[in-house]
Design an enzyme around this catalytic site. Structure first.
Site, short mmCIF file in Angstrom:
data_model
loop_
_atom_site.label_atom_id
_atom_site.label_comp_id
_atom_site.label_asym_id
_atom_site.label_seq_id
_atom_site.Cartn_x
_atom_site.Cartn_y
_atom_site.Cartn_z
N SER A 1 0.81 -1.23 0.00
CA SER A 1 0.00 0.00 0.00
C SER A 1 0.84 1.28 0.00
CB SER A 1 -1.03 -0.01 1.14
OG SER A 1 -0.41 -0.01 2.38
N GLN B 1 -14.08 9.29 -30.12
CA GLN B 1 -14.50 9.15 -31.52
C GLN B 1 -15.94 9.67 -31.67
OE1 GLN B 1 -13.90 5.02 -32.76
NE2 GLN B 1 -11.85 5.47 -33.50
N ARG C 1 1.83 1.10 -7.12
CA ARG C 1 1.32 -0.23 -6.77
C ARG C 1 0.57 -0.85 -7.94
NH1 ARG C 1 -2.79 -1.78 -1.75
NH2 ARG C 1 -2.38 -4.03 -1.83
N ARG D 1 0.89 -7.57 -17.95
CA ARG D 1 1.04 -7.09 -19.32
C ARG D 1 2.47 -7.18 -19.84
NH1 ARG D 1 -4.26 -7.25 -20.96
NH2 ARG D 1 -5.55 -5.86 -19.73
#
Lengths: 233, 233, 233, 233
Positions: free
Chosen positions: C55, C90, C159, C168
């Site tokens: 945290s 868009q 974090r 990712r």
């Protein structure tokens, strides 16, 4: 302390499994939900957990009514931000009856226990005196100890329950919040045994203890690397 | 109570405006950030607020170091979930010095004030006695009152600051948290006057008071419909 | 694709360390921030990560301006909910210039590449024709492909950056979002090398690969239990 | 578009009311839940909304299965971060059948509609050709238009439903997401009429329109100040 699961998403395990299946299927979620067998659900939940795909677990929500925990404990509980809380207010509700929690380490020593009980009673007596003298309840409560009991309604989804339990079922956590989450786990297990089984301290997922010292359940990384077995400690 | 803004997103107002402008522009955010004039920034922020397009305000983050608020106050503060907190622990840090908050309504009555001070001191004395007797600090603290001071680091973005202030700058909120958010507002105003000016109690946005009774700043809806002016109260 | 770190909490690593230290210290956060040495900061951050006390990392926030990712990529990006986004719309911005992303697997095959380019151009041509004929931009865009480029401003704390990168930066993630987070990591490393070094795919923390098949960096649990070395695959 | 409410917190209105009552009562939440009459529940919910005490509404959660919305629509939907989503992946699921959304403004013009249908079909044909040639589905999808249909499971609590509806039931929002939230509202109304009635565009709470131009339902602030009635526009 009393913990009651008063509401939850019906068929929570099937709901999670059907949602998860959707992301890799041509079928609709409604079709998936009907056709999944208990064995398929079990297998799917196991796969999701081992692969770390935890977001489908958010679709199962659980609401608990919690009575009789200390303000010390509730202060820790509400730090879990991905949940919803409604707590009895000490601002609006004058604390008439004296209900409080005594930690076992204090209860174990007769002389300290007596002083502790006396102190809490005196604090509550002064609280009542101040309220009677016109001090607002929200100010008089400054004299009340952390031990005072509170009530709270909490809603938390299964993903966050797994996360909170990973921290709060660790025996290095504070005893009252460990007790609270053990009761939460028991409540979940009654209606969703498969989910309930996943409510475990973090060491089960890690395979080791990441606290400074282990409780003995799993060795620390240092102990593993140093070749020291926990039983030999 | 001491509140210090120790860190914040540099050029917070320009950052918010440039991000907002991006959503309806062909230019890049970097280009937008350089070309915006103070007048354009001001106009853009006003438009965002009146139209309720508040998400760009999330790009400006503020970190505060807060010392000397009571545990009663910090318990309320951490209920704002869209923020980050690191609080001094009563589990790990033994409370050696006795620092506590006295509500003005108690300080105003000499006899109650004396009893209050005495009670807090006795509670702390018993706390120390228990710690010395081997009770863990995390259990001994159950006897400590809500009045005890704590320290906390809080990070909150501008959108959530606006929301929290809408609730906590209301004079019907609890006096200590009103005081806290007034200091937070002052800190923000020093470095971002335009944003600071938007930190207002909810009645400014509503145009009326939605509490049971008004503090007098704005009339309640009932008063408006009933044709009762606030000055006539 | 262009990724620029345009704003961040000054001294992010010191900020995290000082906040963390507060929770177990009698000193104020301001005092802590001044007295911490680089070696202490480094040691403290390492301890926080190994103990899973994440945290305090929330107090360091980073704002990125991202240009030239596909709508396919931005759709994945915004699924990280603990962050703030402002995206070029868009709905309001008519797409005048034709900018789009071509996946390497398509670019590698000359015939498919030619057809792909042609198709995207035709779609954009029809889009323009529809807008000119009075169809609102928000409807005409239904014909535009996922390949179209977009711009987005993203704020994310350290974090959540660690969490997002754990997912990712895994080479099993989609190539464009891997590329995006590698650039994000590079930007963070320039201003906070210690934090940047913690932005790693999940296998570094797990010690194994939890995907169905490993990229070769770490073996899967099945391979570890079966005694199969990754190099032998 | 098909929207089905497949799961929800049983007795959602009673659950919210009982939780809210707890904060100002000496009774337990279980007792409160049993004793509340429908009239009391109704009155309590009205008070909570007019006073802006919205957190108790978080205890009622609703799970929807949504089929047949465009990717353009789902991209907007998932921007609501205080909710849980599981979406059919275009990375893992090859898009075999061609299902897509046509905006009414395009469907209304025969020539554009024909071109639009043709373009979407050609894009899907090239998609299939690329997948057959060995391009991964996650890359081939770059050529697919925003119009392509997707499936999504969404869980959202009543507080966030009220917030999302305040934005998305506004007739100035994009037609497809307005349609989606109107169906969501209808589903909620079937099982919780009182809550369903609170799912309203923002102008109902504001008492005016804060868009640049009003749809006619409520006048803008400018119009109110200028004395222009909406019917006179």
């Amino acid at each position: 302390m009393r913990v009651a699961l008063t509401n939850f998403t019906p068929e929570p395990e099937r709901t999670v499994a059907a949602a998860a299946k959707l992301s890799t299927s041509q079928l609709s979620a409604a079709e998936l939900k009907e056709t999944l067998t208990p064995v398929q659900i079990d297998k799917l939940l196991s796969h999701l957990i081992s692969a770390g795909h935890l977001s489908p677990f958010e679709h199962a929500s659980f609401t608990f009514v919690i009575d009789g925990i200390s303000r010390a404990c509730s202060h820790q509980l509400v730090r879990h931000r991905l949940a919803s809380y409604t707590q009895q207010s000490q601002r609006y509700v004058a604390v008439k009856s004296l209900e409080y929690v005594t930690p076992p380490t204090i209860a174990a020593k007769a002389d300290l226990k007596a002083k502790y009980n006396d102190m809490v009673q005196q604090a509550h007596k002064l609280y009542t005196e101040m309220v009677d003298a016109g001090v607002p309840a929200e100010d008089a409560r400054y004299v009340l100890p952390n031990a005072m009991e509170t009530k709270i309604v909490m809603s938390m989804n299964a993903r966050e329950l797994m996360h909170a339990c990973s921290l709060r079922l660790c025996l290095k956590a504070q005893w009252e919040i460990v007790d609270l989450f053990q009761r939460i786990k028991e409540e979940v297990q009654k209606v969703a045994p498969r989910l309930g089984a996943e409510l475990q301290p973090k060491c089960f997922a890690l395979g080791y203890c990441n606290e400074r010292e282990s409780c003995g359940l799993f060795p620390t990384l240092k102990e593993i690397k140093g070749g020291v077995s926990t039983s030999a400690q």
